[in-house]
Structure formats: C-alpha cells, structure tokens
Design a protein around this motif. Sequence first.
Motif, short mmCIF file in Angstrom:
data_model
loop_
_atom_site.label_atom_id
_atom_site.label_comp_id
_atom_site.label_asym_id
_atom_site.label_seq_id
_atom_site.Cartn_x
_atom_site.Cartn_y
_atom_site.Cartn_z
N VAL A 66 0.82 -1.17 -0.09
CA VAL A 66 0.05 0.04 -0.05
C VAL A 66 0.68 1.33 0.05
CG1 VAL A 66 -0.27 -0.13 2.61
CG2 VAL A 66 -2.06 1.05 0.78
N GLU A 67 1.94 1.39 0.85
CA GLU A 67 2.93 2.50 0.78
C GLU A 67 3.43 2.75 -0.49
OE1 GLU A 67 5.09 2.90 4.39
OE2 GLU A 67 3.71 1.87 5.52
N GLU A 68 3.91 1.88 -1.00
CA GLU A 68 4.80 1.75 -2.42
C GLU A 68 3.90 2.29 -3.56
OE1 GLU A 68 4.93 -0.82 -0.31
OE2 GLU A 68 6.72 -1.17 0.44
N ILE A 69 2.65 1.69 -3.53
CA ILE A 69 1.57 2.07 -4.54
C ILE A 69 1.44 3.43 -4.33
CG2 ILE A 69 -0.73 1.64 -5.34
CD1 ILE A 69 -0.46 -1.45 -4.23
N SER A 70 0.91 3.90 -2.97
CA SER A 70 0.61 5.13 -3.10
C SER A 70 1.90 6.36 -3.44
CB SER A 70 0.35 5.43 -1.39
OG SER A 70 0.00 6.81 -1.43
N ARG A 71 3.13 5.92 -3.22
CA ARG A 71 4.19 6.65 -3.54
C ARG A 71 4.35 6.75 -5.30
NH1 ARG A 71 9.78 4.68 -1.61
NH2 ARG A 71 10.17 6.40 -2.95
N LEU A 72 4.02 5.58 -5.66
CA LEU A 72 4.34 5.69 -7.25
C LEU A 72 2.87 6.21 -8.06
CD1 LEU A 72 5.03 1.69 -7.55
CD2 LEU A 72 6.46 3.39 -8.34
N VAL A 73 1.99 6.00 -7.36
CA VAL A 73 0.64 6.93 -7.75
C VAL A 73 0.85 8.63 -7.63
CG1 VAL A 73 -1.70 7.29 -7.68
CG2 VAL A 73 -0.96 5.11 -7.42
N GLY A 74 1.38 8.83 -6.60
CA GLY A 74 1.70 10.53 -6.43
C GLY A 74 2.68 10.78 -7.59
N ALA A 75 3.75 9.85 -7.53
CA ALA A 75 4.75 10.39 -8.87
C ALA A 75 4.07 10.02 -10.03
CB ALA A 75 6.02 9.35 -8.65
N ALA A 76 3.20 9.33 -10.49
CA ALA A 76 2.61 9.17 -11.65
C ALA A 76 1.77 10.51 -12.05
CB ALA A 76 1.86 7.86 -11.60
N ILE A 77 1.07 10.78 -11.12
CA ILE A 77 0.16 12.16 -11.26
C ILE A 77 1.15 13.27 -11.50
CG2 ILE A 77 -1.12 13.93 -9.94
CD1 ILE A 77 -2.07 11.33 -8.17
N GLU A 78 2.22 13.57 -11.08
CA GLU A 78 3.33 14.61 -11.37
C GLU A 78 3.90 14.26 -12.51
OE1 GLU A 78 3.44 17.24 -9.50
OE2 GLU A 78 1.79 16.28 -8.29
N LYS A 79 4.25 13.19 -13.11
CA LYS A 79 5.20 12.68 -14.25
C LYS A 79 4.12 12.74 -15.63
CE LYS A 79 8.85 10.62 -11.86
NZ LYS A 79 9.95 11.38 -12.46
N ASP A 80 2.95 12.25 -15.36
CA ASP A 80 2.15 11.93 -16.52
C ASP A 80 1.38 13.24 -16.85
OD1 ASP A 80 0.78 10.64 -18.73
OD2 ASP A 80 -0.42 9.52 -17.42
N ARG A 81 2.11 14.24 -17.41
CA ARG A 81 1.33 15.56 -17.78
C ARG A 81 0.64 15.20 -19.19
NH1 ARG A 81 1.30 18.36 -13.62
NH2 ARG A 81 3.31 18.59 -12.60
N GLU A 82 0.71 14.33 -19.75
CA GLU A 82 0.05 14.00 -21.03
C GLU A 82 -1.22 13.38 -20.86
OE1 GLU A 82 1.01 15.83 -23.97
OE2 GLU A 82 2.35 16.90 -22.67
N ARG A 83 -1.13 12.90 -19.54
CA ARG A 83 -2.38 11.77 -19.29
C ARG A 83 -2.56 10.64 -20.16
NH1 ARG A 83 -5.39 16.60 -19.98
NH2 ARG A 83 -4.75 18.16 -18.63
N LEU A 84 -1.19 10.02 -20.54
CA LEU A 84 -1.24 8.86 -21.25
C LEU A 84 -1.55 7.55 -20.58
CD1 LEU A 84 1.73 9.90 -23.50
CD2 LEU A 84 -0.41 9.99 -24.02
N TYR A 85 -1.34 7.77 -19.12
CA TYR A 85 -1.23 6.28 -18.32
C TYR A 85 -2.14 6.40 -17.27
CZ TYR A 85 2.91 6.71 -21.07
OH TYR A 85 4.21 6.63 -22.12
N LEU A 86 -2.59 7.52 -16.67
CA LEU A 86 -3.40 7.93 -15.65
C LEU A 86 -4.92 7.11 -15.77
CD1 LEU A 86 -2.80 11.45 -14.48
CD2 LEU A 86 -1.73 9.32 -13.37
N ALA A 87 -5.41 7.10 -17.24
CA ALA A 87 -6.49 6.55 -17.32
C ALA A 87 -6.77 5.03 -16.92
CB ALA A 87 -7.39 6.77 -18.49
N ASN A 88 -5.81 4.38 -17.40
CA ASN A 88 -5.50 2.98 -16.98
C ASN A 88 -5.15 2.68 -15.48
OD1 ASN A 88 -5.74 1.82 -19.60
ND2 ASN A 88 -3.67 2.28 -20.13
N LEU A 89 -4.34 3.50 -14.96
CA LEU A 89 -3.96 3.47 -13.72
C LEU A 89 -5.22 3.44 -12.74
CD1 LEU A 89 -1.90 3.24 -11.20
CD2 LEU A 89 -1.71 5.50 -11.51
N VAL A 90 -6.07 4.47 -12.98
CA VAL A 90 -7.51 4.88 -12.17
C VAL A 90 -8.25 3.73 -12.02
CG1 VAL A 90 -8.84 6.22 -13.67
CG2 VAL A 90 -9.09 6.67 -11.32
N GLU A 91 -8.37 3.08 -13.36
CA GLU A 91 -9.29 1.81 -13.49
C GLU A 91 -8.82 0.71 -12.92
OE1 GLU A 91 -11.28 -0.47 -17.12
OE2 GLU A 91 -11.26 1.61 -17.24
#
Length: 125
Positions: A66-91
């Motif tokens: 859970v902690e590792e996932i939370s850190r990765l998700v936080g980083a993904a939000i910052e890094k995926d500026r083009e929103r290429l991967y966030l839709a797959n992540l949220v689902e």
Amino acid sequence: MDQNLKKELAADPDGLLTYEYIANHIGLCDDIMSELIDNMILVDSTGQFVVSAARYLHAIDSLRYVEEISRLVGAAIEKDRERLYLANLVESLYGADYAERAEELSLADDNFRRIYKRLIPSDSL
C-alpha cells in the motif's frame, strides 16, 4: 541493495530495468523495495513505468504494498502530464466504475481525487 545492483539500476534510462527487476524478484526484494521505488521515480520522466509498477504491485498484493503503491501513484500524477497512463491506472486501482463512485473515492483517497481532477478537470470534486 548491493553495489552491483545499484550500478545496474543507476544506468536505467527510463524505469524499465527497475520495473523488470521488481517483477522478476517480487517477494524477494521487499527489503529494498523503497530504494527500487526511489530509483524508478528518479529515472522515469513520463510516468509510464511508475504507473506499470503501481498497477503490478496492486495486482500482486494491494495491502502489502500500500505505501509503495501510494508513492508510485503520487509520482505518476506529477510525471504523466500528457495523461497517457493515468486512465489505465485509475481503472486498475479503483475499478471500471470509478466515475460513478468519484465523490466517495475522492473523500477516502487523496490520490484518487488528484487523478480524477487531472483526468476530468471540469468536475467539481
């Protein structure tokens, strides 16, 4: 983390080597998982492998990591500026019906709220 592994992962240009190491050594690398996550966050400029790692760890054991996932998700939000991967992540993390449960999920999980606002900025959450 031993010096050979540190040297190998220091040469990781985009996070793929680190992701592969985690995937190939899951359950055996938990004691260095924090360092692996640090490295992936450092080298993955687009969020592609950060998202993949979050999805993978969630599928393996969402409570254990859970902690590792939370850190990765936080980083993904910052890094995926083009929103290429966030839709797959949220689902992957919140289910296909996440949009119907957006208000409830936003109250319970700040990362969800941040992803949802990034994907659907006009929503009032």
